[in-house]
Design a protein around this motif. Structure first.
Motif, PDB file in Angstrom:
ATOM      1  N   PRO A 147       8.521   2.466 -18.767  1.00  0.00           N
ATOM      2  CA  PRO A 147       7.248   2.565 -19.486  1.00  0.00           C
ATOM      3  C   PRO A 147       6.919   4.018 -19.807  1.00  0.00           C
ATOM      4  O   PRO A 147       7.061   4.888 -18.953  1.00  0.00           O
ATOM      5  N   MET A 148       6.483   4.264 -21.018  1.00  0.00           N
ATOM      6  CA  MET A 148       6.061   5.609 -21.404  1.00  0.00           C
ATOM      7  C   MET A 148       4.544   5.755 -21.375  1.00  0.00           C
ATOM      8  O   MET A 148       4.027   6.835 -21.082  1.00  0.00           O
ATOM      9  N   MET A 149       3.832   4.673 -21.653  1.00  0.00           N
ATOM     10  CA  MET A 149       2.381   4.771 -21.799  1.00  0.00           C
ATOM     11  C   MET A 149       1.654   3.739 -20.953  1.00  0.00           C
ATOM     12  O   MET A 149       2.202   2.701 -20.581  1.00  0.00           O
ATOM     13  N   LEU A 150       0.399   4.050 -20.694  1.00  0.00           N
ATOM     14  CA  LEU A 150      -0.511   3.158 -19.993  1.00  0.00           C
ATOM     15  C   LEU A 150      -1.779   3.059 -20.825  1.00  0.00           C
ATOM     16  O   LEU A 150      -2.346   4.073 -21.229  1.00  0.00           O
ATOM     17  N   LEU A 151      -2.222   1.818 -21.110  1.00  0.00           N
ATOM     18  CA  LEU A 151      -3.451   1.571 -21.861  1.00  0.00           C
ATOM     19  C   LEU A 151      -4.462   0.923 -20.939  1.00  0.00           C
ATOM     20  O   LEU A 151      -4.121  -0.009 -20.210  1.00  0.00           O
ATOM     21  N   VAL A 152      -5.688   1.395 -20.977  1.00  0.00           N
ATOM     22  CA  VAL A 152      -6.726   0.887 -20.086  1.00  0.00           C
ATOM     23  C   VAL A 152      -8.024   0.700 -20.874  1.00  0.00           C
ATOM     24  O   VAL A 152      -8.412   1.577 -21.658  1.00  0.00           O
ATOM     25  N   SER A 153      -8.681  -0.424 -20.657  1.00  0.00           N
ATOM     26  CA  SER A 153     -10.054  -0.594 -21.140  1.00  0.00           C
ATOM     27  C   SER A 153     -10.929  -0.916 -19.945  1.00  0.00           C
ATOM     28  O   SER A 153     -10.556  -1.695 -19.060  1.00  0.00           O
TER      29      SER A 153
END
Length: 245
Positions: free
Chosen positions: A233-239
């Protein structure tokens, strides 16, 4: 002093040649997943931290936001934002996000795209964001994944023949600065664990809504180098949503 790599001429020229710089959101590998996390912008006041060229500012404005403020430490980035993504209800301000100060409940939504990994002190920043958001307001951000930032170099291990062996992960629990290489240039980024990324939100009055590790969309899978993106994984998305009480 906070690093301002994007105002360095050579680095900025290399960044400006990236597909996501030239083509906008549709060329960003994470956009199809990040877009799903964004709230309804209708009638909202929006803050974009580390806005870069202003692509997300334009999107929020076109989706009905009444006012969008994009902030970035880089004068060169904001010059492009003014040129490419200036709308009547979008403003830009040159400042490091850590230095910003707003009145309580100034915003309905705070967004940030691939900028938090340049911030040394994540906790104080999130505390500020919670202060700036209205109760029930939303924070949506992307950042480099802790697996990607842990070792530091952000490059693969290679076999003698040049083929990829694996992606290194080391010193995972040792948070702090890493000497990374981005676009062939040395850059300081800050590693923090997944626990820190998420617990910091919970400790500052947020409820997690979604946590996503984006994979390349079908439309990009045949692009050069994209097959390797399935290997780590390169990115992490959070809401997250600010609690009402």
């Amino acid at each position: 002093m906070k690093e301002n790599k994007y105002d360095e001429e050579i680095f900025f020229e290399k960044y400006s040649c990236m597909d996501r710089s030239r083509q906008g959101l549709q060329a960003a590998v994470e956009w199809s997943e990040l877009q799903k996390l964004l709230p309804d912008f209708t009638g909202k006041r929006v803050l974009d931290l580390g806005c870069g060229y202003g692509w997300h500012c334009r999107y929020a404005a076109e989706q009905g936001a009444v006012w969008v403020l994009g902030t970035d430490i880089s004068h060169k980035m904001l010059r492009e934002a003014h040129t490419r993504n200036q709308l009547p209800n979008v403003e830009y301000r040159c400042a490091a996000m850590e230095d910003l100060d707003f009145a309580p409940t100034s915003f309905d939504v705070v967004i940030s795209s691939l900028a938090f990994h340049y911030v040394r002190d994540f906790g104080p920043l999130i505390q500020k964001v919670a202060h700036w958001l209205k109760p029930g307001g939303e924070l949506v951000f992307s950042t480099e994944h802790p697996v990607f930032t842990a070792y530091g170099t952000q490059d693969w291990y290679y076999a003698p023949d040049g083929s990829i062996l694996h992606f290194p992960v080391d010193r995972y629990f040792e948070e702090g600065a890493r000497q990374a290489v981005f676009l062939g240039e040395p850059v300081i980024k800050y590693h923090r664990t997944l626990t820190t990324c998420l617990e910091t939100l919970l400790q500052n009055g947020f409820s997690l809504q979604h946590v996503v590790e984006p994979q390349p969309p079908e439309s990009m899978r045949d692009l050069p180098g994209m097959q390797e993106e399935w290997r780590r994984p390169m990115m992490l998305l959070v809401s997250a949503r600010k609690n009402k009480s």
